[in-house]
Scaffold this active site. Structure first.
Site, mmCIF file in Angstrom:
data_model
loop_
_atom_site.group_PDB
_atom_site.id
_atom_site.type_symbol
_atom_site.label_atom_id
_atom_site.label_comp_id
_atom_site.label_asym_id
_atom_site.label_seq_id
_atom_site.Cartn_x
_atom_site.Cartn_y
_atom_site.Cartn_z
ATOM 1 N N ASP A 119 0.860 -1.174 0.000
ATOM 2 C CA ASP A 119 0.000 0.000 0.000
ATOM 3 C C ASP A 119 0.906 1.238 0.000
ATOM 4 O O ASP A 119 1.734 1.412 0.903
ATOM 5 C CB ASP A 119 -0.843 -0.043 1.290
ATOM 6 C CG ASP A 119 -1.834 1.106 1.382
ATOM 7 O OD1 ASP A 119 -1.617 2.145 0.731
ATOM 8 O OD2 ASP A 119 -2.807 0.947 2.140
ATOM 9 N N GLY B 151 -9.641 4.756 -5.940
ATOM 10 C CA GLY B 151 -8.367 4.034 -6.078
ATOM 11 C C GLY B 151 -7.283 4.594 -5.177
ATOM 12 O O GLY B 151 -7.517 4.954 -4.018
ATOM 13 N N VAL B 152 -6.100 4.708 -5.736
ATOM 14 C CA VAL B 152 -4.953 5.149 -4.947
ATOM 15 C C VAL B 152 -5.139 6.608 -4.499
ATOM 16 O O VAL B 152 -4.731 6.992 -3.393
ATOM 17 C CB VAL B 152 -3.640 4.895 -5.733
ATOM 18 C CG1 VAL B 152 -3.480 5.816 -6.917
ATOM 19 C CG2 VAL B 152 -2.438 4.981 -4.836
ATOM 20 N N ASP B 153 -5.782 7.397 -5.322
ATOM 21 C CA ASP B 153 -6.068 8.808 -5.006
ATOM 22 C C ASP B 153 -6.910 8.888 -3.721
ATOM 23 O O ASP B 153 -6.588 9.641 -2.784
ATOM 24 C CB ASP B 153 -6.837 9.399 -6.195
ATOM 25 C CG ASP B 153 -6.891 10.911 -6.203
ATOM 26 O OD1 ASP B 153 -6.189 11.540 -5.405
ATOM 27 O OD2 ASP B 153 -7.641 11.455 -7.036
ATOM 28 N N GLY C 20 -5.536 1.153 -13.120
ATOM 29 C CA GLY C 20 -6.742 0.828 -12.358
ATOM 30 C C GLY C 20 -7.974 1.239 -13.137
ATOM 31 O O GLY C 20 -8.241 0.716 -14.225
ATOM 32 N N VAL C 21 -8.692 2.211 -12.598
ATOM 33 C CA VAL C 21 -9.927 2.691 -13.225
ATOM 34 C C VAL C 21 -9.676 3.174 -14.661
ATOM 35 O O VAL C 21 -10.543 3.058 -15.527
ATOM 36 C CB VAL C 21 -10.537 3.826 -12.368
ATOM 37 C CG1 VAL C 21 -11.727 4.478 -13.056
ATOM 38 C CG2 VAL C 21 -10.964 3.279 -11.021
HETATM 39 P P1 ADP Z 1 -5.941 5.216 -12.446
HETATM 40 O O1 ADP Z 1 -7.209 6.017 -12.426
HETATM 41 O O2 ADP Z 1 -4.714 6.032 -12.858
HETATM 42 O O3 ADP Z 1 -6.072 3.939 -13.200
HETATM 43 P P2 ADP Z 1 -6.254 3.835 -9.862
HETATM 44 O O4 ADP Z 1 -6.054 4.402 -8.521
HETATM 45 O O5 ADP Z 1 -7.618 3.399 -10.250
HETATM 46 O O6 ADP Z 1 -5.653 4.912 -10.881
HETATM 47 O O7 ADP Z 1 -5.288 2.597 -10.043
HETATM 48 C C1 ADP Z 1 -3.890 2.672 -10.262
HETATM 49 C C2 ADP Z 1 -3.213 1.492 -9.588
HETATM 50 O O8 ADP Z 1 -3.112 1.765 -8.192
HETATM 51 C C3 ADP Z 1 -3.978 0.169 -9.707
HETATM 52 O O9 ADP Z 1 -3.031 -0.860 -9.986
HETATM 53 C C4 ADP Z 1 -4.578 0.003 -8.321
HETATM 54 O O10 ADP Z 1 -4.744 -1.373 -7.985
HETATM 55 C C5 ADP Z 1 -3.496 0.617 -7.470
HETATM 56 N N1 ADP Z 1 -3.845 1.028 -6.087
HETATM 57 C C6 ADP Z 1 -5.057 1.259 -5.523
HETATM 58 N N2 ADP Z 1 -4.918 1.590 -4.224
HETATM 59 C C7 ADP Z 1 -3.573 1.565 -3.955
HETATM 60 C C8 ADP Z 1 -2.778 1.795 -2.793
HETATM 61 N N3 ADP Z 1 -3.315 2.132 -1.625
HETATM 62 N N4 ADP Z 1 -1.418 1.681 -2.909
HETATM 63 C C9 ADP Z 1 -0.845 1.361 -4.101
HETATM 64 N N5 ADP Z 1 -1.542 1.125 -5.226
HETATM 65 C C10 ADP Z 1 -2.894 1.227 -5.149
#
Ligand code: ADP
Length: 185
Positions: free
Chosen positions: A10, A32-34, A126-127
């Site tokens: 994470d 997601g990560v944001d 991700g998204v």
């Molecule tokens: P995007 O909109 O750029 O695709 P996302 O957040 O949906 O961004 O996903 C980008 C990547 O980050 C994906 O591989 C997702 O699984 C991953 N992700 C989601 N949460 C976390 C986290 N807490 N730490 C690291 N990676 C994460």
């Protein structure tokens, strides 16, 4: 020389100077990560993002660009927000270039800040729908290329990819092996 490392985990828990956020152009948070970064980092990050919107980023942050804020309550010192492209096979070349730009610009900002360690998520994987192997090739290839440039200064010791879940980690591991870019000292 910058070491490129991979960990499964994470990104909000990383003890690094800067963590990169896969933000959206509004800079005002998302999923997601944001979402995880804003949740764990607390309101200070959003507050600074709002200030950026009110000043030089009135129309938001463009795809492929990067900008830093404080990291609030995260262990890191800074969050570097970058906006990845949405995957669209019909515009692959153009969008791949924008994804590479996210890594280039984030590294430029990290060096500007004086970061020694920076953690990246798999931007756009991700998204935004980027197939993981393609996203990994662009991510690892770009970071390896930028940091290998003799003109790349700033004392960045480690660029760490923090992959969320075993599957994404393994894809990055395979691609890293293929490119010979990870585990480099
Ligand atoms: P995007 O909109 O750029 O695709 P996302 O957040 O949906 O961004 O996903 C980008 C990547 O980050 C994906 O591989 C997702 O699984 C991953 N992700 C989601 N949460 C976390 C986290 N807490 N730490 C690291 N990676 C994460």
């Amino acid at each position: 020389m910058t070491r490129i490392t991979l960990v499964e985990g994470d990104i909000t828990e990383q003890q690094v100077d800067a963590v990169v956020n896969a933000a959206n152009s509004s800079l005002l948070g998302g999923g997601g990560v944001d979402g995880a970064i804003h949740r764990k980092g607390g309101p200070q990050i959003l507050e600074e993002c709002r200030r950026l919107r009110a000043s030089q980023y009135g129309r938001g942050l463009r795809t492929g660009q990067a900008v830093a804020t404080t990291a609030g309550d995260l262990p890191a010192r800074w969050v570097i927000h970058t906006v990845g492209p949405v995957y669209l096979v019909e515009e692959y070349g153009e969008r791949a270039e924008l994804l590479a730009s996210c890594y280039r610009e984030s590294l430029r900002v990290a060096v500007e800040l004086g970061a020694r360690t920076v953690a990246f998520p798999a931007v756009s994987a991700g998204v935004y729908g980027w197939p993981p192997a393609g996203a990994a090739r662009i991510a690892l290839g770009t970071v390896a290329e930028v940091t290998a440039d003799p003109g790349f200064g700033g004392g960045l010791e480690e660029a760490r990819f923090v992959l969320f879940g075993r599957e994404t980690y393994e894809v990055f591991e395979d691609v890293g092996r293929e490119l010979g870019s990870t585990g480099r000292e």
